[in-house]
Every structure is written in structure tokens, then in C-alpha cells.
Design an enzyme around this catalytic site. Structure first.
Site, PDB file in Angstrom:
ATOM      1  N   SER A 152       0.855  -1.190   0.000  1.00 29.44           N
ATOM      2  CA  SER A 152       0.000   0.000   0.000  1.00 29.44           C
ATOM      3  C   SER A 152       0.885   1.232   0.000  1.00 29.44           C
ATOM      4  CB  SER A 152      -0.888   0.002   1.251  1.00 29.44           C
ATOM      5  OG  SER A 152      -1.510   1.266   1.434  1.00 29.44           O
ATOM      6  N   TYR A 165      -1.390  -0.334  10.680  1.00 36.28           N
ATOM      7  CA  TYR A 165      -1.590  -0.779   9.298  1.00 36.28           C
ATOM      8  C   TYR A 165      -0.391  -0.390   8.436  1.00 36.28           C
ATOM      9  CZ  TYR A 165      -3.505  -1.077   4.579  1.00 36.28           C
ATOM     10  OH  TYR A 165      -3.707  -1.370   3.248  1.00 36.28           O
TER      11      TYR A 165
END
Length: 258
Positions: A152, A165
Site C-alpha cells: 500500500s 496498518y
């Protein structure tokens, strides 16, 4: 002699896609099958997998549903054996399963922290451990072999409330760089795909109201990526000549500023 261009450049290849019950994984599995690969689709939701396999089969492809929790190391190992037995030796792994749970650190949502670490890090490593021997063997026989992991932009951006995250995705991106040093010598290509905002179900997992609003606003305010956009990129990585390794690709919606 001119090069022959084929519309099914992945014919003869055997792929496994984790997190294939929705979103990027689902779209990637369909695209790889369209390009000729036999595809094992793995996730926890059997009903979704069965529907995906039915669509791929009806379109003329070959697919196998594997109900799987990637955090269970032994189950992943058994799944790898099953895929090789039923479809053939795997030469394309899309390590995609993951979860996004955003919250302020001071909320101390330790169960959410652990869930992200278990799935985004341990799950990725379990899949790698189970399938890397097949990738190495495929490469040794002279064919292409790919280990592609969904990371990501959070791996490199500093985003408030994304700390855990982002940490898991930073692990994935940097681990891919390090794994490439070893596996590249064996002709196994290692790639990390780092998407920006994608219109998937991941934002639905966010329970923090402010973070949820931020993501909802992004989805409403700009034209975000679709899972098919990311799937097309993954398919391209796997389709280039064997000696070419597209190592890290960041994919952003044109209008996404951060």
C-alpha cells in the site's frame, strides 16, 4: 522474425491468489484466468470463492476454490500441496490477503493491532513459506516465476491513525526488497504493488468515525482506483519477459494528493 503477440500470455502458468473472495484478489484471479493461467483462489469465504470459480469456468478458464485462513500455517502448507496436486506446480503467487483497521494509538485497540499483524504480516509469510519451493523449482526448469505481494502507499506515507496498518505494509514492501536479493539469483521475480485509494470493502472495516469519514470522503470526492485497475497491473507484472522484474509499482488515482 517478428515476435508473436498472444492475448493469453499466461497460458501454461499456475497461479494462486489469496484474499480472492472480494476486491483486488477477486479481480486479479479473474484477470489472470482470462490471460490463460490456471488459478487457485484462496480466502475464508467459501461461498464467494465458489461463485468466483463458477464465473471463471463459465468464461472458459480453469479455477480451484481453496477455503483458507492464511494465518494457519499448517493449513496453508496443506493448501499448497493440494494446488500442486490438482492444478500443477505453482509459478505465480499473488500474496494479497490483508485487513485495514485504522484508529488512534491512544485508543489502544490492541485486538485490532494484533489482527492486522497476524493477517498482513504472519499470513503473508505463511503463504511465502508454503509456495516459495514451488516458485524456485519452476524457475529452475526455465519458466517464469513470480511472487507478487499487495502492499500500500501507506508503507511510505505518513498518515494519521494508520500507524499499525502502515507498519505492516512497510514490512511487506521492505521484505520484498530483501527477498528479491536472494530469490532473484534463482530467477524468481519478487514484486510489491502499492495502491492508493481503491474502491473495495476494506474501508468498511474501519470503526474509527473520523478515519471512516476520511475514506468515505475520498471515495466520494475523487475517482478512485477500481480492483480491476490493480488487477491489470498485477497481470502486466506477470506477463513481461522472464528476465524483467518490475520490482515496485505505486498506483494512485490521478486526483489523489496524498
Amino acid at each position: 522474425m517478428s515476435q508473436v503477440i498472444t492475448t493469453t500470455p499466461l497460458t501454461g502458468r499456475v497461479a494462486v491468489v489469496t484474499g480472492a473472495s472480494s476486491g483486488i484478489g477477486e479481480a486479479t484471479a479473474e484477470r489472470l484466468a482470462q490471460l490463460g493461467a490456471k488459478v487457485a483462489v484462496a480466502a475464508r469465504r467459501q461461498e464467494n470463492l465458489d461463485a468466483l470459480v463458477a464465473r471463471i469456468t463459465e468464461a472458459g478458464g480453469t479455477a480451484l476454490a481453496v477455503a483458507l485462513d492464511v494465518t494457519d500455517r499448517e493449513a496453508v502448507r496443506e493448501a499448497a500441496q493440494r494446488v500442486e496436486r490438482e492444478l500443477g506446480r505453482v509459478d505465480l503467487v499473488v500474496n494479497n490477503a490483508g485487513v485495514q483497521l485504522i484508529s488512534p494509538i491512544e485508543d489502544l485497540k490492541v485486538d485490532d493491532w494484533q489482527r492486522q499483524i497476524d493477517l498482513n504480516v504472519t499470513g503473508v509469510m505463511n503463504v511465502l513459506g508454503a509456495f516459495v519451493p514451488q516458485l524456485i523449482a519452476s524457475a529452475a526448469d526455465g519458466g517464469p516465476a513470480d511472487l507478487i505481494t499487495t502492499s500500500s502507499i501507506a508503507a511510505t506515507r505518513v498518515l494519521e491513525k494508520f500507524s499499525v496498518y502502515s507498519g505492516t505494509k512497510a514490512y511487506i514492501s521492505h521484505f520484498s526488497r530483501l527477498a528479491r536479493v536472494e530469490l532473484g539469483r534463482k530467477m524468481v521475480r519478487v514484486s510489491a504493488v502499492e495502491p492508493g485509494m481503491v474502491d473495495t470493502e476494506l474501508p468498511d472495516h474501519v470503526t474509527d468515525p473520523d478515519a471512516s469519514k476520511l475514506m468515505a470522503d475520498l471515495l466520494n470526492d475523487i475517482e478512485c482506483l477500481s480492483p480491476a485497475d490493480v488487477a491489470e497491473t498485477i497481470a502486466f507484472i506477470a506477463s513481461v519477459p522472464r528476465h524483467v522484474n518490475l520490482t515496485e509499482i505505486t498506483i494512485l488515482p490521478t486526483a489523489q494528493a496524498v
